[in-house]
Design a protein around this motif. Structure first.
Motif, PDB file in Angstrom:
ATOM      1  N   GLU A 162      34.442  23.877  25.268  1.00 13.84           N
ATOM      2  CA  GLU A 162      34.176  24.805  26.364  1.00 13.84           C
ATOM      3  C   GLU A 162      34.612  24.177  27.684  1.00 13.84           C
ATOM      4  OE1 GLU A 162      30.020  25.554  26.836  1.00 13.84           O
ATOM      5  OE2 GLU A 162      29.501  23.443  27.063  1.00 13.84           O
ATOM      6  N   PHE A 163      34.644  25.036  28.718  1.00 18.68           N
ATOM      7  CA  PHE A 163      34.976  24.576  30.066  1.00 18.68           C
ATOM      8  C   PHE A 163      33.794  24.927  30.977  1.00 18.68           C
ATOM      9  CE2 PHE A 163      39.028  25.544  27.948  1.00 18.68           C
ATOM     10  CZ  PHE A 163      39.697  24.342  28.118  1.00 18.68           C
ATOM     11  N   GLY A 164      32.726  24.140  30.844  1.00 19.46           N
ATOM     12  CA  GLY A 164      31.471  24.438  31.524  1.00 19.46           C
ATOM     13  C   GLY A 164      31.548  24.354  33.031  1.00 19.46           C
ATOM     14  N   VAL A 165      32.281  23.369  33.556  1.00 22.67           N
ATOM     15  CA  VAL A 165      32.400  23.223  35.004  1.00 22.67           C
ATOM     16  C   VAL A 165      33.124  24.428  35.600  1.00 22.67           C
ATOM     17  CG1 VAL A 165      33.435  21.851  36.859  1.00 22.67           C
ATOM     18  CG2 VAL A 165      32.282  20.706  34.960  1.00 22.67           C
ATOM     19  N   ALA A 166      34.156  24.922  34.916  1.00 21.15           N
ATOM     20  CA  ALA A 166      34.889  26.099  35.374  1.00 21.15           C
ATOM     21  C   ALA A 166      33.967  27.307  35.465  1.00 21.15           C
ATOM     22  CB  ALA A 166      36.056  26.398  34.429  1.00 21.15           C
ATOM     23  N   ASP A 167      33.090  27.449  34.485  1.00 24.92           N
ATOM     24  CA  ASP A 167      32.129  28.555  34.482  1.00 24.92           C
ATOM     25  C   ASP A 167      31.193  28.461  35.689  1.00 24.92           C
ATOM     26  OD1 ASP A 167      30.745  30.821  33.377  1.00 24.92           O
ATOM     27  OD2 ASP A 167      29.195  29.440  32.681  1.00 24.92           O
ATOM     28  N   ASP A 176      37.790  17.741  37.578  1.00 28.08           N
ATOM     29  CA  ASP A 176      38.513  18.334  38.701  1.00 28.08           C
ATOM     30  C   ASP A 176      39.426  19.489  38.300  1.00 28.08           C
ATOM     31  OD1 ASP A 176      37.268  16.116  39.864  1.00 28.08           O
ATOM     32  OD2 ASP A 176      38.810  15.967  41.392  1.00 28.08           O
ATOM     33  N   SER A 177      40.065  19.418  37.148  1.00 25.42           N
ATOM     34  CA  SER A 177      40.931  20.522  36.725  1.00 25.42           C
ATOM     35  C   SER A 177      40.132  21.795  36.512  1.00 25.42           C
ATOM     36  CB  SER A 177      41.659  20.155  35.428  1.00 25.42           C
ATOM     37  OG  SER A 177      42.523  19.065  35.623  1.00 25.42           O
ATOM     38  N   GLN A 178      38.922  21.650  36.021  1.00 22.06           N
ATOM     39  CA  GLN A 178      38.111  22.822  35.718  1.00 22.06           C
ATOM     40  C   GLN A 178      37.674  23.577  36.978  1.00 22.06           C
ATOM     41  OE1 GLN A 178      35.176  22.894  32.583  1.00 22.06           O
ATOM     42  NE2 GLN A 178      35.806  20.863  31.922  1.00 22.06           N
ATOM     43  N   LYS A 179      37.618  22.887  38.108  1.00 27.98           N
ATOM     44  CA  LYS A 179      37.225  23.569  39.346  1.00 27.98           C
ATOM     45  C   LYS A 179      38.253  24.630  39.716  1.00 27.98           C
ATOM     46  CE  LYS A 179      34.878  19.357  40.439  1.00 27.98           C
ATOM     47  NZ  LYS A 179      35.056  17.989  40.914  1.00 27.98           N
ATOM     48  N   VAL A 180      39.519  24.278  39.549  1.00 30.07           N
ATOM     49  CA  VAL A 180      40.584  25.239  39.839  1.00 30.07           C
ATOM     50  C   VAL A 180      40.612  26.335  38.777  1.00 30.07           C
ATOM     51  CG1 VAL A 180      43.057  25.505  40.191  1.00 30.07           C
ATOM     52  CG2 VAL A 180      41.904  23.478  41.035  1.00 30.07           C
ATOM     53  N   MET A 181      40.316  25.971  37.540  1.00 33.84           N
ATOM     54  CA  MET A 181      40.203  26.981  36.488  1.00 33.84           C
ATOM     55  C   MET A 181      39.147  28.019  36.851  1.00 33.84           C
ATOM     56  SD  MET A 181      40.307  24.617  33.050  1.00 33.84           S
ATOM     57  CE  MET A 181      39.539  25.946  32.124  1.00 33.84           C
ATOM     58  N   LEU A 229      40.825  36.447  38.542  1.00 33.22           N
ATOM     59  CA  LEU A 229      41.207  37.373  37.478  1.00 33.22           C
ATOM     60  C   LEU A 229      40.124  38.430  37.260  1.00 33.22           C
ATOM     61  CD1 LEU A 229      42.763  34.940  34.827  1.00 33.22           C
ATOM     62  CD2 LEU A 229      43.984  36.551  36.303  1.00 33.22           C
ATOM     63  N   LEU A 230      38.867  37.987  37.221  1.00 33.55           N
ATOM     64  CA  LEU A 230      37.753  38.915  37.022  1.00 33.55           C
ATOM     65  C   LEU A 230      37.664  39.929  38.161  1.00 33.55           C
ATOM     66  CD1 LEU A 230      35.010  36.454  35.712  1.00 33.55           C
ATOM     67  CD2 LEU A 230      36.036  38.334  34.427  1.00 33.55           C
ATOM     68  N   ALA A 231      37.940  39.477  39.384  1.00 29.27           N
ATOM     69  CA  ALA A 231      37.847  40.358  40.552  1.00 29.27           C
ATOM     70  C   ALA A 231      38.976  41.379  40.594  1.00 29.27           C
ATOM     71  CB  ALA A 231      37.856  39.522  41.834  1.00 29.27           C
ATOM     72  N   ASN A 232      40.026  41.157  39.801  1.00 36.06           N
ATOM     73  CA  ASN A 232      41.189  42.050  39.842  1.00 36.06           C
ATOM     74  C   ASN A 232      41.438  42.762  38.516  1.00 36.06           C
ATOM     75  OD1 ASN A 232      42.851  41.654  42.558  1.00 36.06           O
ATOM     76  ND2 ASN A 232      41.996  39.662  41.992  1.00 36.06           N
ATOM     77  N   GLN A 233      40.420  42.864  37.682  1.00 33.14           N
ATOM     78  CA  GLN A 233      40.615  43.491  36.372  1.00 33.14           C
ATOM     79  C   GLN A 233      41.076  44.945  36.475  1.00 33.14           C
ATOM     80  OE1 GLN A 233      40.281  41.842  33.032  1.00 33.14           O
ATOM     81  NE2 GLN A 233      40.818  40.469  34.706  1.00 33.14           N
ATOM     82  N   SER A 234      40.515  45.701  37.404  1.00 32.72           N
ATOM     83  CA  SER A 234      40.907  47.116  37.557  1.00 32.72           C
ATOM     84  C   SER A 234      42.375  47.223  37.938  1.00 32.72           C
ATOM     85  CB  SER A 234      40.035  47.805  38.619  1.00 32.72           C
ATOM     86  OG  SER A 234      38.692  47.821  38.211  1.00 32.72           O
ATOM     87  N   GLU A 238      37.254  39.110  30.055  1.00 27.52           N
ATOM     88  CA  GLU A 238      35.973  39.805  29.921  1.00 27.52           C
ATOM     89  C   GLU A 238      34.856  39.152  30.728  1.00 27.52           C
ATOM     90  OE1 GLU A 238      34.997  40.207  25.837  1.00 27.52           O
ATOM     91  OE2 GLU A 238      36.748  41.465  25.349  1.00 27.52           O
ATOM     92  N   ASN A 239      34.815  37.827  30.762  1.00 22.09           N
ATOM     93  CA  ASN A 239      33.749  37.127  31.490  1.00 22.09           C
ATOM     94  C   ASN A 239      34.231  35.740  31.886  1.00 22.09           C
ATOM     95  OD1 ASN A 239      33.202  35.330  29.136  1.00 22.09           O
ATOM     96  ND2 ASN A 239      32.433  37.234  28.225  1.00 22.09           N
ATOM     97  N   SER A 240      33.353  34.984  32.551  1.00 25.50           N
ATOM     98  CA  SER A 240      33.750  33.686  33.106  1.00 25.50           C
ATOM     99  C   SER A 240      33.998  32.619  32.045  1.00 25.50           C
ATOM    100  CB  SER A 240      32.677  33.187  34.084  1.00 25.50           C
ATOM    101  OG  SER A 240      31.426  33.049  33.431  1.00 25.50           O
ATOM    102  N   THR A 241      33.584  32.878  30.805  1.00 30.23           N
ATOM    103  CA  THR A 241      33.847  31.915  29.724  1.00 30.23           C
ATOM    104  C   THR A 241      35.048  32.328  28.876  1.00 30.23           C
ATOM    105  OG1 THR A 241      32.271  33.039  28.258  1.00 30.23           O
ATOM    106  CG2 THR A 241      31.431  31.210  29.590  1.00 30.23           C
ATOM    107  N   ASP A 242      35.574  33.523  29.150  1.00 30.51           N
ATOM    108  CA  ASP A 242      36.747  34.025  28.432  1.00 30.51           C
ATOM    109  C   ASP A 242      37.992  33.587  29.197  1.00 30.51           C
ATOM    110  OD1 ASP A 242      38.538  35.442  26.856  1.00 30.51           O
ATOM    111  OD2 ASP A 242      38.273  37.301  28.007  1.00 30.51           O
TER     112      ASP A 242
END
Length: 365
Positions: free
Chosen positions: A64-69, A202-207, A214-219, A244-248
């Motif tokens: 998983e990428f927990g920090v990104a979440d 640090d990479s996960q912060k940008v992720m 991406l989530l904000a622009n789904q529509s 679909e969500n922040s873990t996807d």
């Protein structure tokens, strides 16, 4: 316009990640260079390689990428949108502020936190977009991250202290020359572990930033049809952007982010390396090994609890902890206090810069 802003945000996020790499490169190579285990060029290549290896560890071992979440949840999109603001413009302001502060502190040779620069930018952009409504940001997450400005270096300090004492006791009967030879070799391992920890955190912060965008622009993504038959019928570009969500998180996001920070690390960081290498305390091979190991352990722990922390803070705390084992006065406390001021001021200054950028950007978007 929506997708145009999204692509600009993704490009800025990658640029920030690249800058983060060369800004923070010194964190994982400072001790291995100052103890002359590797030349600066060799050390930078070594660190960059293991920055990218961190992707495979996160993907296939941690799973998983927990920090990104965590990062993706700092701004509350629904609150920002309710004020009529565009979340993508908020992210753009945050990234521009983070890039500006990182370049300034790199130029001055100040080892400030790229992580906290980004977090301050996100908070400042969100607050500016909502008339400084604090419900637009996740206060609990931000306060926890702020607390780790002090907690992370203390953990590093304690780990450095404990590992140093254990190591010195194990090697107390070893001949100095033999000990130096062995620990120069072991520093390659500890430096690799630290570079992996740096990449993981640090990479996960940008992720997290890209995922939020991406989530904000789904529509906009769903409603947009590309004019190119290739993009619509063969490439099916929407599969790469619909989330679909922040873990996807699509695989291209971590691959791009881990690659960008690794390439950025290849850019160096020699100015900050001088501060981290010997200005805090004089480093020997055994101390370099214990400081790097302590830092790696701390970063793996914070990754486990999904907490974005500053690699800069962690390695500084570890070096201080190692220096204190020799004697309290071995640490150059004047330099340390100056670094602490830079750490404390990073988030509010970045927030102010992001606020200014947001007011400038809304003139055009």
């Amino acid at each position: 316009m929506g997708l145009t802003i999204l692509f600009i945000v993704i490009a800025l996020a990658i640029i920030f990640d690249f800058i983060n790499g060369f800004h923070d490169a010194a964190n994982s190579i400072a001790t291995v260079v100052t103890t002359k285990v590797l030349s600066p060029i060799q050390a930078i290549i070594w660190a960059a390689f293991f920055n990218f290896v961190a992707f495979f560890i996160a993907k296939f071992i941690i799973g998983e990428f927990g920090v990104a979440d965590t990062i993706s949840k700092i701004i509350k999109e629904d609150i920002v949108t309710s004020f009529g603001a565009n979340p993508s413009v908020v992210i753009m302001a945050a990234l521009l502020a983070a890039i500006t502060w990182n370049l300034l502190t790199w130029k001055l040779g100040i080892p400030s936190s790229s992580s906290h620069t980004l977090i301050g930018g996100l908070a400042g952009g969100a607050l500016a977009s909502t008339g400084f409504d604090f419900s637009s940001i996740n206060i609990e997450i931000i306060l926890t991250i702020v607390a780790f400005i002090f907690v992370a270096p203390v953990i590093g300090l304690l780990a450095g202290n404990i590992i140093s004492i254990i190591t010195l006791n194990i090697c107390r009967n070893a001949k100095p020359h033999n000990a130096d030879t062995w620990f120069k070799r072991l520093q390659l391992v500890s430096s690799a572990l630290l570079s992996i920890g740096h990449g993981l955190n640090d990479s996960q912060k940008v992720m997290g930033v890209i995922t939020f965008a991406l989530l904000a622009n789904q529509s906009a993504i769903i409603d947009t049809d590309m004019s190119s038959w290739y993009l619509n019928d063969v490439f099916n570009w929407k599969e790469w952007f619909i989330t679909e969500n922040s873990t996807d998180i699509h695989d291209w996001v971590p691959i791009v982010c881990f690659s960008a920070i690794a390439i950025g690390t290849l850019g160096g960081g020699m100015k900050i390396l001088k501060t981290m290498g010997n200005k805090i305390t004089k480093i020997t091979p055994i101390e370099g090994f214990t400081a790097q190991t302590a830092s790696a352990v701390t970063l793996f722990f914070t990754e486990h609890i999904k907490m974005p922390v500053s690699t800069t803070h962690v390695i500084t705390g570890s070096i201080i902890g190692v220096g204190m084992v020799k004697r309290f006065s071995a640490v150059r406390w004047g330099v340390t206090i100056s670094l602490l001021w830079a750490w404390v001021l990073t988030i509010p200054i970045s927030a102010l810069i992001a606020t200014a950028f947001y007011y400038f950007l809304i003139l055009f978007f």
